[in-house]
Design a protein around this motif. Structure first.
Motif, PDB file in Angstrom:
ATOM      1  N   GLN A  62       0.831  -1.207   0.000  1.00 20.05           N
ATOM      2  CA  GLN A  62       0.000   0.000   0.000  1.00 20.05           C
ATOM      3  C   GLN A  62       0.865   1.257   0.000  1.00 20.05           C
ATOM      4  OE1 GLN A  62      -2.766  -0.302   3.274  1.00 20.05           O
ATOM      5  NE2 GLN A  62      -3.428  -2.330   2.618  1.00 20.05           N
ATOM      6  N   PHE A  63       1.944   1.229   0.772  1.00 18.93           N
ATOM      7  CA  PHE A  63       2.835   2.385   0.830  1.00 18.93           C
ATOM      8  C   PHE A  63       3.489   2.625  -0.536  1.00 18.93           C
ATOM      9  CE2 PHE A  63       7.149   4.121   1.794  1.00 18.93           C
ATOM     10  CZ  PHE A  63       6.736   5.398   2.108  1.00 18.93           C
ATOM     11  N   LEU A  64       3.990   1.571  -1.166  1.00 18.07           N
ATOM     12  CA  LEU A  64       4.633   1.720  -2.474  1.00 18.07           C
ATOM     13  C   LEU A  64       3.641   2.203  -3.527  1.00 18.07           C
ATOM     14  CD1 LEU A  64       6.986  -1.401  -2.481  1.00 18.07           C
ATOM     15  CD2 LEU A  64       7.582   0.998  -2.028  1.00 18.07           C
ATOM     16  N   SER A  65       2.430   1.710  -3.454  1.00 17.10           N
ATOM     17  CA  SER A  65       1.383   2.176  -4.370  1.00 17.10           C
ATOM     18  C   SER A  65       1.082   3.657  -4.147  1.00 17.10           C
ATOM     19  CB  SER A  65       0.119   1.341  -4.168  1.00 17.10           C
ATOM     20  OG  SER A  65      -0.916   1.804  -4.988  1.00 17.10           O
ATOM     21  N   ALA A  66       1.040   4.069  -2.895  1.00 19.37           N
ATOM     22  CA  ALA A  66       0.815   5.482  -2.575  1.00 19.37           C
ATOM     23  C   ALA A  66       1.966   6.347  -3.084  1.00 19.37           C
ATOM     24  CB  ALA A  66       0.632   5.664  -1.071  1.00 19.37           C
ATOM     25  N   LEU A  67       3.193   5.857  -2.946  1.00 11.29           N
ATOM     26  CA  LEU A  67       4.351   6.599  -3.463  1.00 11.29           C
ATOM     27  C   LEU A  67       4.259   6.765  -4.976  1.00 11.29           C
ATOM     28  CD1 LEU A  67       7.470   5.196  -1.534  1.00 11.29           C
ATOM     29  CD2 LEU A  67       6.580   7.524  -1.473  1.00 11.29           C
ATOM     30  N   ARG A  68       3.973   5.656  -5.665  1.00 11.68           N
ATOM     31  CA  ARG A  68       3.888   5.705  -7.131  1.00 11.68           C
ATOM     32  C   ARG A  68       2.763   6.615  -7.602  1.00 11.68           C
ATOM     33  NH1 ARG A  68       5.606   0.279  -6.629  1.00 11.68           N
ATOM     34  NH2 ARG A  68       3.486  -0.483  -6.399  1.00 11.68           N
ATOM     35  N   GLY A  69       1.647   6.609  -6.863  1.00 14.38           N
ATOM     36  CA  GLY A  69       0.493   7.417  -7.256  1.00 14.38           C
ATOM     37  C   GLY A  69       0.479   8.804  -6.645  1.00 14.38           C
ATOM     38  N   ASN A  70       1.559   9.162  -5.966  1.00  9.90           N
ATOM     39  CA  ASN A  70       1.648  10.471  -5.316  1.00  9.90           C
ATOM     40  C   ASN A  70       0.467  10.702  -4.346  1.00  9.90           C
ATOM     41  OD1 ASN A  70       3.059  12.781  -4.790  1.00  9.90           O
ATOM     42  ND2 ASN A  70       2.157  13.950  -6.479  1.00  9.90           N
ATOM     43  N   THR A  83       0.682   9.771  -0.833  1.00 10.17           N
ATOM     44  CA  THR A  83       1.198   9.426   0.505  1.00 10.17           C
ATOM     45  C   THR A  83       0.358  10.067   1.611  1.00 10.17           C
ATOM     46  OG1 THR A  83       2.835  11.197   0.383  1.00 10.17           O
ATOM     47  CG2 THR A  83       3.558   8.977  -0.246  1.00 10.17           C
ATOM     48  N   GLY A  84      -0.229  11.212   1.331  1.00 13.67           N
ATOM     49  CA  GLY A  84      -1.104  11.850   2.328  1.00 13.67           C
ATOM     50  C   GLY A  84      -2.278  10.960   2.679  1.00 13.67           C
ATOM     51  N   ASP A  85      -2.901  10.352   1.662  1.00 13.46           N
ATOM     52  CA  ASP A  85      -4.017   9.428   1.899  1.00 13.46           C
ATOM     53  C   ASP A  85      -3.561   8.232   2.720  1.00 13.46           C
ATOM     54  OD1 ASP A  85      -5.640  11.078   0.366  1.00 13.46           O
ATOM     55  OD2 ASP A  85      -5.454   9.833  -1.451  1.00 13.46           O
ATOM     56  N   PHE A  86      -2.384   7.724   2.386  1.00 12.48           N
ATOM     57  CA  PHE A  86      -1.840   6.578   3.112  1.00 12.48           C
ATOM     58  C   PHE A  86      -1.640   6.923   4.585  1.00 12.48           C
ATOM     59  CE2 PHE A  86       1.688   4.169   4.846  1.00 12.48           C
ATOM     60  CZ  PHE A  86       1.330   2.865   4.539  1.00 12.48           C
ATOM     61  N   LYS A  87      -1.038   8.069   4.839  1.00 10.53           N
ATOM     62  CA  LYS A  87      -0.792   8.485   6.222  1.00 10.53           C
ATOM     63  C   LYS A  87      -2.091   8.679   6.985  1.00 10.53           C
ATOM     64  CE  LYS A  87       3.679  10.454   5.259  1.00 10.53           C
ATOM     65  NZ  LYS A  87       4.537  11.620   5.187  1.00 10.53           N
ATOM     66  N   ARG A  88      -3.084   9.275   6.351  1.00 12.79           N
ATOM     67  CA  ARG A  88      -4.386   9.455   7.021  1.00 12.79           C
ATOM     68  C   ARG A  88      -5.030   8.109   7.354  1.00 12.79           C
ATOM     69  NH1 ARG A  88      -4.267  13.895   3.854  1.00 12.79           N
ATOM     70  NH2 ARG A  88      -5.207  12.930   2.021  1.00 12.79           N
ATOM     71  N   ARG A  89      -4.868   7.135   6.463  1.00  6.53           N
ATOM     72  CA  ARG A  89      -5.466   5.815   6.688  1.00  6.53           C
ATOM     73  C   ARG A  89      -4.913   5.164   7.954  1.00  6.53           C
ATOM     74  NH1 ARG A  89      -3.875   2.119   2.286  1.00  6.53           N
ATOM     75  NH2 ARG A  89      -5.191   3.483   1.068  1.00  6.53           N
ATOM     76  N   TYR A  90      -3.603   5.240   8.140  1.00  2.00           N
ATOM     77  CA  TYR A  90      -2.995   4.542   9.272  1.00  2.00           C
ATOM     78  C   TYR A  90      -2.758   5.407  10.498  1.00  2.00           C
ATOM     79  CZ  TYR A  90      -2.575   0.440   6.451  1.00  2.00           C
ATOM     80  OH  TYR A  90      -2.878  -0.651   5.694  1.00  2.00           O
ATOM     81  N   ARG A  91      -2.708   6.684  10.324  1.00  2.00           N
ATOM     82  CA  ARG A  91      -2.421   7.544  11.463  1.00  2.00           C
ATOM     83  C   ARG A  91      -3.650   8.243  12.010  1.00  2.00           C
ATOM     84  NH1 ARG A  91       3.210  10.468   9.624  1.00  2.00           N
ATOM     85  NH2 ARG A  91       4.257   8.559   8.950  1.00  2.00           N
ATOM     86  N   GLY A  92      -4.736   8.271  11.282  1.00  3.34           N
ATOM     87  CA  GLY A  92      -5.951   8.970  11.684  1.00  3.34           C
ATOM     88  C   GLY A  92      -6.258   8.914  13.165  1.00  3.34           C
TER      89      GLY A  92
END
Length: 188
Positions: free
Chosen positions: A67-75, A77-86
């Motif tokens: 998921q992190f690598l996909s977020a990096l490739r798709g620019n 990372t903010g969505d990724f961080k919100r998903r796990y850090r919310g």
């Protein structure tokens, strides 16, 4: 089934999930494959989700990495961080050894753990080795893994194996004779 092989890990894990021990905020479960890490981690996540209205995140290290690598490739990372850090109150990650040699993912994992702990959340991690036995993890990640309560799950003794077999057979509608149970318990 609870026995000497897993009692400490189980009690500490559920105490953390229920909030019985406020000082217990991070648990690392170490065991060989097949010893019950996933079973216990899933039970703790269900318990925590059922007791509180807060967010529980459960992920394998492999899925977190993908998921992190996909977020990096798709620019994204903010969505990724919100998903796990919310508003995550319990973060459960399985098989942290998968993070070895993945420096970018390790950095994101480290900051995610720190954020959750800083916000008052709790962490449960599982692995097949002790943190110091994972040389391809960065020093601060190893230090973070080792900073909480570490519990090892040992292979079940004959009494626990017997109870597991009896339970599994009963759930399948089968009654195993004692001599059959004895034979199966001894042959494992």
């Amino acid at each position: 089934m609870v026995g000497p092989c897993n009692a400490l890990a189980r009690e500490a894990s559920f105490a953390m999930a229920r909030g019985d021990q406020q000082a217990l905020r991070q648990i690392y479960l170490r065991a060989d494959p097949g010893m019950g890490k996933t079973h216990l981690a899933r039970a703790v996540a269900r318990e925590a989700a059922g007791l509180q209205s807060s967010e529980v995140k459960y992920v394998s290290a492999e899925n977190f990495t993908n998921q992190f690598l996909s977020a990096l490739r798709g620019n994204r990372t903010g969505d990724f961080k919100r998903r796990y850090r919310g508003q995550c109150q319990l973060f459960v990650m399985e098989d942290v050894q998968f993070l070895e040699s993945k420096s970018a993912t390790q950095l994101e994992f480290f900051h995610t753990i720190q954020h959750i702990l800083d916000q008052g959340g709790k962490i449960m991690l599982t692995g097949d080795r002790m943190p110091q036995q994972m040389p391809e993890l960065g020093a601060r990640v190893r230090s973070q893994l080792a900073s909480g309560f570490i519990a090892e799950l040992d292979p079940p003794d004959a009494a626990v194996r017997r109870a597991i077999l009896r339970s599994k057979a009963a759930n399948g509608g089968v009654r195993l004779p004692s001599d059959c149970l004895d034979l199966l318990t001894e042959r494992v």
